[in-house]
Write a protein that holds these residues in place. Structure first.
Motif, PDB file in Angstrom:
ATOM      1  N   ASP A 146      32.632  -0.266 -22.938  1.00  0.00           N
ATOM      2  CA  ASP A 146      31.362   0.221 -23.481  1.00  0.00           C
ATOM      3  C   ASP A 146      30.978  -0.505 -24.757  1.00  0.00           C
ATOM      4  OD1 ASP A 146      31.027   2.015 -21.443  1.00  0.00           O
ATOM      5  OD2 ASP A 146      32.052   3.648 -22.501  1.00  0.00           O
ATOM      6  N   ALA A 147      31.975  -0.764 -25.596  1.00  0.00           N
ATOM      7  CA  ALA A 147      31.707  -1.419 -26.879  1.00  0.00           C
ATOM      8  C   ALA A 147      31.676  -2.941 -26.741  1.00  0.00           C
ATOM      9  CB  ALA A 147      32.752  -0.998 -27.905  1.00  0.00           C
ATOM     10  N   GLY A 148      32.164  -3.451 -25.629  1.00  0.00           N
ATOM     11  CA  GLY A 148      32.252  -4.902 -25.467  1.00  0.00           C
ATOM     12  C   GLY A 148      33.273  -5.513 -26.415  1.00  0.00           C
ATOM     13  N   GLN A 149      34.347  -4.762 -26.635  1.00  0.00           N
ATOM     14  CA  GLN A 149      35.356  -5.218 -27.587  1.00  0.00           C
ATOM     15  C   GLN A 149      36.746  -5.259 -26.963  1.00  0.00           C
ATOM     16  OE1 GLN A 149      34.765  -2.422 -30.825  1.00  0.00           O
ATOM     17  NE2 GLN A 149      33.535  -3.919 -31.940  1.00  0.00           N
ATOM     18  N   VAL A 150      37.562  -6.137 -27.526  1.00  0.00           N
ATOM     19  CA  VAL A 150      38.951  -6.249 -27.088  1.00  0.00           C
ATOM     20  C   VAL A 150      39.859  -6.107 -28.308  1.00  0.00           C
ATOM     21  CG1 VAL A 150      40.639  -7.672 -25.873  1.00  0.00           C
ATOM     22  CG2 VAL A 150      38.223  -7.858 -25.278  1.00  0.00           C
ATOM     23  N   ASP A 151      40.700  -5.092 -28.289  1.00  0.00           N
ATOM     24  CA  ASP A 151      41.686  -4.882 -29.354  1.00  0.00           C
ATOM     25  C   ASP A 151      42.982  -5.579 -28.965  1.00  0.00           C
ATOM     26  OD1 ASP A 151      40.035  -3.211 -30.919  1.00  0.00           O
ATOM     27  OD2 ASP A 151      40.530  -1.502 -29.629  1.00  0.00           O
ATOM     28  N   ILE A 152      43.484  -6.392 -29.874  1.00  0.00           N
ATOM     29  CA  ILE A 152      44.701  -7.150 -29.572  1.00  0.00           C
ATOM     30  C   ILE A 152      45.695  -7.035 -30.718  1.00  0.00           C
ATOM     31  CG2 ILE A 152      45.627  -9.441 -29.029  1.00  0.00           C
ATOM     32  CD1 ILE A 152      42.517 -10.030 -28.274  1.00  0.00           C
TER      33      ILE A 152
END
Ligand SMILES: [Cu+2]
Length: 68
Positions: free
Chosen positions: A38-44
């Motif tokens: 939904d946010a278009g984000q990737v947490d790494i």
């Protein structure tokens, strides 16, 4: 250790989540990868002594998505 949240364009479905999490997660030195569609984000979470942020971005790019 490093933690980063990347804005990634073009992820739209479960397949995209799998290809990003699968490819980045397979890199040596990446401990955790979580896509927020939904946010278009990737947490790494990664070990910066083993893998560079540049390499991670390149890997996402290679899957066909745009890292901002
Ligand atoms: Cu998709």
């Amino acid at each position: 250790m490093g933690n980063v949240t990347l804005n990634v364009k073009g992820m739209s479905c479960g397949h995209c989540v799998k290809s990003v999490e699968g490819s980045v997660g397979a890199l040596d030195g990446v401990d955790q990868v979580k896509v927020n569609l939904d946010a278009g984000q990737v947490d790494i979470a990664f070990n910066s002594e083993k893998v560079t942020l540049e390499k991670i971005k390149e890997t996402i790019d290679d899957q066909g998505y745009d890292v901002e």
